[in-house]
Design an enzyme around this catalytic site. Structure first.
Site: not given
Ligand code: GLC
Length: 500
Positions: A180, A195, A233
């Protein structure tokens, strides 16, 4: 002298610490404390700083919509709007055993999901806590750790009573890897990390294909799995929620990070036109909306506390929207306000306050606890301040802290409503209405968070805003990941992989 009152109990924080509370109020002022009037004056100042008017919210929604559209048009935009190669909704008939590995913000989780079709499933899981060092060390080591945990899980769950493997020789288990963080994908089982977010900083990982790195670790530990899909996620949540409730059109995570996914028409994703994907198809988009307004900071109402949070983070300038909303930062924002009032000589005069001076010691869970304190004397808040920070508080101060938590939590929810409103308005879901599957610690544990999001949607859209309803989503990172692995298997078997 006011009579003492006692209260006791215990709470467990997400960090694993347990706090036993044995508190009593004592309003006899042997220490110089701020008066009720001083605290009320200060509160008014913070009210105006942290309150979002409906008009301001509508301006944010417009800017947000533009960013979403730009992200679909061109690659490498601030809000990257990542095509996920998850094509369309699940049928609900997906079935079989699938593994899911979930590398989120706080824990690592391995799940075995049995999809039973008809929107039903069963799940077994094991959780491992990630250390701060693992988050900052070599990336390959982090994936090695994931593979090791996966191996232990497979060894435990796929052996009989005598320790003999239940797998046929050469059998490989299909795995969905929920990773995620923002990754640009060329196929469903590929993803170049743009990133790190959420405080991660593992070395030699940004700019690389994390699916490939993880495959290397799987081979090193000889785990009998084949990684079918790399999943965010939010995408997992979108698919899992739709599997059990097909009216779900958007998924949002309000946890350590904040992000959303929704289903887009392929014909409207200009930046992938050259791939020749069927224009009638639909594809899930991982918005990575936490990045909205990053770098330029033109649209969001940042206070000086938000600016400190940003500038002292490991990624200054980045994830501007997320830093005002997610569970990783809310406690820190409140701590910075408290520290300012300590510096100004308003709070805790004559007391040792060094325990409050360490960044990130004030957990977001404290805000939830403060807001949900049911006692008139605010005994829970006494407990938090004496137990964790060794400072005494008066009732006026505690009421102030609770009101401050409310302002910060409410702003987070209302900003989230702006993001949801931008997708709803872009996709034209308002009249017909839709469900928004939501998950994450803030949504699930912060009192009144969902109500405040709904109130925000009402402020943006008026009466019609009530057509947009958030609900607690199915476990996207586990179940959603498994369903996507199953959907991908069907596409592969039908010769549709990678992206026809
Ligand atoms: C951050 C991550 C994203 C993820 C979110 C919730 O924003 O960059 O990919 O979905 O956290 O976990």
């Amino acid at each position: 002298m006011v009579a003492s009152r006692r209260g006791s109990g215990s709470i467990t924080l997400p960090s694993g610490q347990t706090m036993a509370i044995h508190t009593r109020t004592h309003e006899d002022e042997d220490l110089p404390h701020a008066t009720k009037k001083t605290m009320a004056d200060h509160l008014r100042k913070y009210e105006s700083l942290f309150t979002l008017t409906p008009q301001r919210m509508r301006m944010i929604v417009e800017a947000f919509k533009d960013s979403l559209e730009l992200g679909l048009k061109k690659p490498e935009q601030v809000v990257p709007m990542i095509p996920t190669f998850v094509f369309g909704w699940p049928s609900g008939k997906e079935s079989g055993d699938f593994l899911a590995l979930d590398l989120g913000g706080t824990n690592l989780r391995v799940c075995l999901v049995t999809l039973q079709g008809e929107g039903k499933f069963e799940m077994t899981q094991t959780k491992y806590r990630l250390t701060e060092e693992q988050k900052q060390d070599e990336g390959q080591k982090l994936f090695d750790f994931c593979a090791e945990c996966l191996k232990t899980f497979v060894d435990t769950n796929f052996t009989d009573g005598d320790g003999k493997s239940l797998l046929k020789p050469g059998e490989m288990l299909p795995l969905g890897f929920t990773f995620s963080y923002p990754c640009v994908q060329e196929r469903i089982d590929h993803g170049k990390l743009i990133r790190w977010t959420k405080g991660f900083g593992a070395l030699n990982t940004e700019g690389r294909d994390v699916a490939e790195m993880f495959r290397r670790s799987i081979q090193k530990y000889k785990v009998p799995v084949v990684m079918t899909a790399l999943i965010n996620d939010t995408t997992g949540t979108l698919i899992a929620s739709s599997y059990v409730n097909p009216r779900t059109k958007i998924a949002v995570i309000f946890g350590t990070g904040c992000n959303a996914a929704y289903m887009e028409n392929v014909k409207d994703i200009d930046k992938i036109k050259d791939l020749g994907i069927d224009e009638k198809a639909q594809m899930a988009i991982n918005c990575e909306w936490g990045a909205f307004d990053s770098f330029e900071h033109e649209h969001l109402p940042r206070t000086k506390y938000d600016i400190i949070v940003d500038e002292t983070s490991n990624k200054p300038g980045e994830q501007a929207f997320e830093k005002l909303i997610s569970g990783r930062y809310l406690g820190e924002i409140l701590r910075l306000v408290i520290c300012e009032l300590i510096d100004e000589g308003v709070l805790f005069l004559g007391q040792e306050t060094y325990k409050l001076e360490t960044p990130y010691v004030f957990e977001t869970a404290f805000l939830s606890l403060m807001e949900s304190d049911p006692t008139d004397e605010l005994l829970m808040i006494i407990g938090i301040f004496t137990h964790f920070f060794a400072v005494e508080t008066t009732l006026a101060e505690r009421q102030f802290f609770r009101a401050l938590a409310m302002l910060i939590g409410r702003r987070a929810a209302r900003l989230s409503a702006c993001g949801i409103a931008a997708i709803v308005s872009k996709m034209g879901y308002l009249d017909e209405g839709c469900l928004v599957g939501a998950d994450g610690s803030l949504y699930n544990k912060y009192p009144g968070f969902a109500e405040r999001v709904h109130e925000g949607l009402f402020d943006v859209f008026g009466e019609k805003g009530r057509n947009i309803i958030t609900h607690h989503a199915e476990d996207g990172s586990g179940v959603g990941s498994a369903i996507i692995a199953a959907m991908t298997k069907v596409r592969r078997d039908a010769g549709l992989y990678p992206n026809v």
